[in-house]
Scaffold this motif. Structure first.
Motif, PDB file in Angstrom:
ATOM      1  N   LEU A 263       0.856  -1.184   0.000  1.00 36.86           N
ATOM      2  CA  LEU A 263       0.000   0.000   0.000  1.00 36.86           C
ATOM      3  C   LEU A 263       0.889   1.229   0.000  1.00 36.86           C
ATOM      4  CD1 LEU A 263      -2.863  -0.834   2.536  1.00 36.86           C
ATOM      5  CD2 LEU A 263      -2.545  -1.585   0.171  1.00 36.86           C
ATOM      6  N   ARG A 264       0.765   2.030  -1.053  1.00 37.72           N
ATOM      7  CA  ARG A 264       1.558   3.259  -1.145  1.00 37.72           C
ATOM      8  C   ARG A 264       0.712   4.448  -0.683  1.00 37.72           C
ATOM      9  NH1 ARG A 264       3.949   0.604  -5.927  1.00 37.72           N
ATOM     10  NH2 ARG A 264       2.098   1.199  -7.101  1.00 37.72           N
ATOM     11  N   SER A 265       1.335   5.295   0.123  1.00 37.39           N
ATOM     12  CA  SER A 265       0.687   6.496   0.681  1.00 37.39           C
ATOM     13  C   SER A 265      -0.580   6.175   1.462  1.00 37.39           C
ATOM     14  CB  SER A 265       0.374   7.510  -0.429  1.00 37.39           C
ATOM     15  OG  SER A 265       1.542   7.882  -1.114  1.00 37.39           O
TER      16      SER A 265
ATOM     17  N   GLU B 236       4.433  -4.484   7.653  1.00 40.04           N
ATOM     18  CA  GLU B 236       5.707  -3.820   7.870  1.00 40.04           C
ATOM     19  C   GLU B 236       5.727  -2.462   7.175  1.00 40.04           C
ATOM     20  OE1 GLU B 236       8.834  -7.444   7.675  1.00 40.04           O
ATOM     21  OE2 GLU B 236       7.559  -7.201   5.897  1.00 40.04           O
ATOM     22  N   SER B 237       6.343  -1.490   7.824  1.00 38.55           N
ATOM     23  CA  SER B 237       6.568  -0.194   7.199  1.00 38.55           C
ATOM     24  C   SER B 237       7.760  -0.300   6.260  1.00 38.55           C
ATOM     25  CB  SER B 237       6.849   0.876   8.265  1.00 38.55           C
ATOM     26  OG  SER B 237       5.729   1.063   9.098  1.00 38.55           O
ATOM     27  N   VAL B 238       7.614   0.284   5.084  1.00 39.60           N
ATOM     28  CA  VAL B 238       8.718   0.316   4.121  1.00 39.60           C
ATOM     29  C   VAL B 238       8.906   1.746   3.662  1.00 39.60           C
ATOM     30  CG1 VAL B 238       8.350  -2.058   3.348  1.00 39.60           C
ATOM     31  CG2 VAL B 238       7.173  -0.205   2.193  1.00 39.60           C
ATOM     32  N   ASP B 239      10.098   2.052   3.207  1.00 34.64           N
ATOM     33  CA  ASP B 239      10.376   3.408   2.762  1.00 34.64           C
ATOM     34  C   ASP B 239       9.465   3.792   1.610  1.00 34.64           C
ATOM     35  OD1 ASP B 239      12.359   3.694   4.620  1.00 34.64           O
ATOM     36  OD2 ASP B 239      13.965   3.071   3.263  1.00 34.64           O
ATOM     37  N   GLY B 240       8.963   4.999   1.664  1.00 31.28           N
ATOM     38  CA  GLY B 240       8.154   5.547   0.586  1.00 31.28           C
ATOM     39  C   GLY B 240       8.425   7.023   0.477  1.00 31.28           C
ATOM     40  N   ASP B 241       7.995   7.636  -0.610  1.00 28.34           N
ATOM     41  CA  ASP B 241       8.258   9.063  -0.792  1.00 28.34           C
ATOM     42  C   ASP B 241       7.050   9.914  -0.391  1.00 28.34           C
ATOM     43  OD1 ASP B 241       6.509   8.484  -2.807  1.00 28.34           O
ATOM     44  OD2 ASP B 241       7.873   9.014  -4.450  1.00 28.34           O
ATOM     45  N   GLY B 242       6.065   9.299   0.271  1.00 29.83           N
ATOM     46  CA  GLY B 242       4.908  10.064   0.712  1.00 29.83           C
ATOM     47  C   GLY B 242       5.260  10.967   1.879  1.00 29.83           C
ATOM     48  N   GLU B 243       4.702  12.179   1.896  1.00 28.26           N
ATOM     49  CA  GLU B 243       5.031  13.137   2.941  1.00 28.26           C
ATOM     50  C   GLU B 243       4.319  12.851   4.247  1.00 28.26           C
ATOM     51  OE1 GLU B 243       3.058  17.117   2.172  1.00 28.26           O
ATOM     52  OE2 GLU B 243       2.747  16.104   0.262  1.00 28.26           O
ATOM     53  N   TYR B 244       3.352  11.951   4.250  1.00 33.78           N
ATOM     54  CA  TYR B 244       2.579  11.701   5.457  1.00 33.78           C
ATOM     55  C   TYR B 244       2.846  10.337   6.065  1.00 33.78           C
ATOM     56  CZ  TYR B 244      -0.107  15.946   4.739  1.00 33.78           C
ATOM     57  OH  TYR B 244      -0.492  17.258   4.609  1.00 33.78           O
TER      58      TYR B 244
ATOM     59  N   SER C 257       5.135   6.255   5.953  1.00 30.69           N
ATOM     60  CA  SER C 257       5.697   5.179   5.159  1.00 30.69           C
ATOM     61  C   SER C 257       4.630   4.385   4.428  1.00 30.69           C
ATOM     62  CB  SER C 257       6.486   4.238   6.068  1.00 30.69           C
ATOM     63  OG  SER C 257       5.630   3.661   7.034  1.00 30.69           O
ATOM     64  N   ASP C 258       5.080   3.680   3.390  1.00 31.34           N
ATOM     65  CA  ASP C 258       4.231   2.701   2.736  1.00 31.34           C
ATOM     66  C   ASP C 258       4.131   1.467   3.640  1.00 31.34           C
ATOM     67  OD1 ASP C 258       4.179   4.485   0.640  1.00 31.34           O
ATOM     68  OD2 ASP C 258       5.634   3.385  -0.576  1.00 31.34           O
ATOM     69  N   LEU C 259       3.202   0.569   3.326  1.00 31.47           N
ATOM     70  CA  LEU C 259       3.004  -0.634   4.128  1.00 31.47           C
ATOM     71  C   LEU C 259       3.054  -1.872   3.249  1.00 31.47           C
ATOM     72  CD1 LEU C 259       0.041   0.446   6.462  1.00 31.47           C
ATOM     73  CD2 LEU C 259       2.474   0.331   7.054  1.00 31.47           C
ATOM     74  N   ARG C 260       3.837  -2.864   3.687  1.00 41.76           N
ATOM     75  CA  ARG C 260       3.854  -4.162   3.017  1.00 41.76           C
ATOM     76  C   ARG C 260       3.093  -5.150   3.896  1.00 41.76           C
ATOM     77  NH1 ARG C 260       6.446  -5.935  -1.095  1.00 41.76           N
ATOM     78  NH2 ARG C 260       7.975  -4.246  -1.025  1.00 41.76           N
ATOM     79  N   ILE C 261       2.113  -5.827   3.296  1.00 43.93           N
ATOM     80  CA  ILE C 261       1.247  -6.737   4.036  1.00 43.93           C
ATOM     81  C   ILE C 261       1.443  -8.145   3.498  1.00 43.93           C
ATOM     82  CG2 ILE C 261      -1.134  -7.308   4.659  1.00 43.93           C
ATOM     83  CD1 ILE C 261      -0.449  -3.862   3.355  1.00 43.93           C
ATOM     84  N   THR C 262       1.823  -9.066   4.399  1.00 42.77           N
ATOM     85  CA  THR C 262       2.010 -10.465   4.031  1.00 42.77           C
ATOM     86  C   THR C 262       0.970 -11.300   4.753  1.00 42.77           C
ATOM     87  OG1 THR C 262       4.390 -10.104   3.779  1.00 42.77           O
ATOM     88  CG2 THR C 262       3.629 -12.385   3.949  1.00 42.77           C
TER      89      THR C 262
ATOM     90  N   ASP D 263      -2.056   2.377  -4.861  1.00 42.32           N
ATOM     91  CA  ASP D 263      -1.825   3.769  -4.482  1.00 42.32           C
ATOM     92  C   ASP D 263      -3.095   4.287  -3.816  1.00 42.32           C
ATOM     93  OD1 ASP D 263       0.836   4.257  -5.608  1.00 42.32           O
ATOM     94  OD2 ASP D 263      -0.138   4.001  -7.555  1.00 42.32           O
ATOM     95  N   ILE D 264      -2.977   4.724  -2.569  1.00 46.73           N
ATOM     96  CA  ILE D 264      -4.141   5.207  -1.823  1.00 46.73           C
ATOM     97  C   ILE D 264      -4.380   6.683  -2.144  1.00 46.73           C
ATOM     98  CG2 ILE D 264      -5.164   5.547   0.451  1.00 46.73           C
ATOM     99  CD1 ILE D 264      -4.830   2.625  -0.284  1.00 46.73           C
TER     100      ILE D 264
END
Length: 453
Positions: free
Chosen positions: A64-66, A88-96, A98-103, A261-262
Motif C-alpha cells: 500500500l503506497r501512501s 511492515e513499514s517500508v520506505d516511501g516518498d509520501g510526505e505523510y 511510510s508505505d506498508l507491506r502486508i504479508t 496507491d491510496i
C-alpha cells in the motif's frame, strides 16, 4: 501558500491514552481575511482500511503506497497483526508516512481487538475473525459500545458463526472462529450503516460457498461506500454482481495480492474547502483523483449549491468563495459523512436550509444530528432536528465551548465556524487523530498563511 509535511501529534493510538483524555480546549483561529491556500492531504481512511483487510485475506503479499496513518488505520493494522498478518513499514516518498507491506498469514484468534471508535474495524473484522481459528473478542471506546452491531452479529450467525454477545447486539462480543465459514445466502437490514454490507463483501470470497447478500431495509445509506468496496474487490480479481438493487453475489475464490496507491481523503478535504466559502478566498487541494468512488468527490457538486465556484485543473481542485453563503434544500443520502461540514456552512448562510437523508448519522461516532443541533444552538443558532435531518435557520453566532463528543467531524465543524465567530473553543481537538492527525497544524497554517516546506 503551500501547506505540507506535518508530523503526527503526540497522541499514540497504541499507547494508554485515548481521545477522551485529550480534552483541553482549543481556541479556533479566526480568519484575518480572505484565504489563499494549497494543501495536500493524507490518504483515505475508507480506502486504507478496505485495502488492509483485503491484503490480509489475499493469496500473496500486497504493498500500500501512501496509506493513511491515523488512529483508525493504526487500530486496523494492530488488529490484523493480532490475527496473524505481517504488516511492515517500508520506505516511501509520501510526505505523510511510510508505505506498508502486508504479508498474509494463517489466521488465528485467541486475542482481543481494540476497535477504538472505528466503525471499519468493528464491522469489517468480525467476518475475518470468523475465518480465524480460536476466539476473538471485540471491544472499544465507551462510545463504540453504543454503536449498532446487531446486524453484523446476526448476519454472521446466519452464515454459521458462533458469537457470544450476551444479547447486547453491541460491543463487547466474542467471535469463536473455526478456521472457515460456509457462507451462502442471507438477508440483512443495513439501514443504519453501509458498513454492514461492506464488511461481509470484503470477506465473502473466502467463504466456502461465497455469498448472496440481500438488503431488506427501507433505505441503504452511503451507497458510494459499497461501490468503493466492490471496486477494491474488483482490483484484486473478485467480481461482485448485483442482479438488482440491494442484492450482491460474490463467488468463492482467491483475492489477489497487489500494489495499491491510496488516494487522498476527499472527505477530510471538506472543512478546508468549505473554509473558502466561510472566510472568502480560494483553497486548493492537490492530488484530486480524476475518477474515484470516494464520497468526498461530491463536494465538487455540493459546494456550488452554497455559492462556491469550483474548478478542476488536472489534479488540483479549487474552491473560491466570497464569504457569502446561500441556504440550501438538500437530500444528502449518499454523502452523510459530509453533513457536519455542510450543516456548519448552513448555520452561516444568508437564508434557511433543510438537509435530509442523513438519519443514519445518528449512529456514527455520536448522534451527529443531536450533537450539531445542540452545539450550534449553544452558540446562538437555531437548528431543529427532523426525523431524517436538520432544519437550519441562520442567526448571528457568538463564541463559546464547542463539544466534540469524541467525534472528529464534530471537532472540524467547530473549527470551521470559528473562522468567523470569535471565541469558539473546541473541546478535544485531538479526536481528529481518528482520520487526520495533522488537522490542528494544517488548520492553523490555513488561517495564518504560514508556508511549511
Amino acid at each position: 501558500m503551500l501547506i505540507s509535511r506535518y508530523s503526527k501529534p503526540e497522541f499514540d493510538p497504541y499507547g494508554d491514552s485515548s481521545p477522551e483524555e485529550t480534552d483541553a480546549l482549543w481556541a479556533a483561529p479566526v480568519a484575518p481575511g480572505a484565504l489563499t491556500a494549497t494543501l495536500s492531504l493524507p490518504g483515505s481512511k475508507s480506502l486504507t482500511n478496505r485495502e488492509l483487510v483485503l491484503a490480509a485475506l489475499a493469496d500473496s503479499p500486497s504493498l500500500l503506497r501512501s496509506p493513511l496513518h491515523s488512529r483508525d488505520s493504526d487500530l486496523m493494522v494492530a488488529a490484523l497483526q493480532q490475527l496473524g498478518t505481517t504488516i511492515e513499514s517500508v520506505d516511501g516518498d509520501g510526505e505523510y508516512g511510510s508505505d506498508l507491506r502486508i504479508t498474509p498469514g494463517e489466521l488465528f484468534g485467541s486475542t482481543t481487538i481494540d476497535c477504538g471508535l472505528a466503525g471499519t474495524v468493528m464491522r469489517f473484522l468480525p467476518p475475518v475473525a470468523a475465518l480465524a481459528l480460536g476466539p476473538t473478542t471485540f471491544d472499544g471506546d465507551a462510545g463504540a459500545r453504543r454503536r449498532p452491531m446487531a446486524t453484523t452479529i446476526s448476519s454472521l450467525r446466519a452464515l454459521g458463526a458462533d458469537i457470544n454477545d450476551d444479547g447486547r447486539g453491541a460491543l463487547p462480543f466474542t467471535v469463536h472462529g473455526t478456521g472457515g465459514l460456509d457462507g451462502g445466502e442471507i438477508t440483512i437490514d443495513a439501514s443504519s450503516s453501509s458498513q454492514f454490507v461492506s464488511g461481509l463483501l470484503l470477506a465473502a470470497p473466502r467463504f466456502a460457498n461465497g455469498l448472496r447478500l440481500r438488503h431488506s431495509g427501507e433505505r441503504l445509506p452511503s451507497l458510494p461506500h459499497i461501490e468503493m468496496t466492490i471496486h477494491t474487490l474488483a482490483q484484486r480479481g473478485v467480481t461482485v454482481t448485483s442482479p438488482e438493487v440491494g442484492v450482491w453475489n460474490v463467488a468463492p475464490g482467491p483475492i489477489l495480492g497487489t500494489e495499491v496507491d491510496i488516494e487522498p481523503d476527499l472527505s477530510n478535504a471538506a472543512p478546508f474547502l468549505a473554509a473558502a466559502l466561510v472566510a472568502g478566498g480560494s483553497v486548493t487541494i492537490t492530488g484530486w483523483p480524476a475518477v474515484t468512488t470516494q464520497v468526498g468527490a461530491h463536494l465538487a457538486e455540493l459546494l456550488p449549491l452554497f455559492g462556491a465556484t469550483v474548478t478542476l485543473d488536472g489534479d488540483r481542485l479549487t474552491v473560491t468563495g466570497t464569504g457569502r453563503i446561500t441556504g440550501v434544500d438538500l437530500d444528502l443520502s449518499t454523502g452523510g459523512e459530509l453533513a457536519p461540514t455542510l450543516v456548519g456552512l448552513a448555520a452561516l448562510a444568508d437564508s434557511p436550509s433543510t438537509i435530509t437523508g442523513i438519519g443514519h448519522i445518528r449512529h456514527h461516532e455520536t448522534d451527529r444530528l443531536a450533537a450539531l443541533a445542540t452545539e450550534i444552538n449553544n452558540l446562538g443558532g437555531h437548528v431543529t432536528e427532523l426525523p431524517d435531518g436538520l432544519a437550519i435557520e441562520p442567526r448571528p453566532l457568538h463564541g463559546g465551548t464547542w463539544h466534540s463528543y469524541d467525534d472528529h467531524r464534530m471537532a472540524t465543524t467547530g473549527a470551521l465556524l470559528g473562522l468567523v465567530v470569535p471565541g469558539v473553543e473546541v473541546e478535544n481537538i485531538g479526536t481528529t487523530a481518528k482520520t487526520l492527525p495533522q488537522f490542528a497544524e494544517l488548520w492553523h497554517s490555513l488561517v495564518s498563511g504560514t508556508v511549511t516546506q
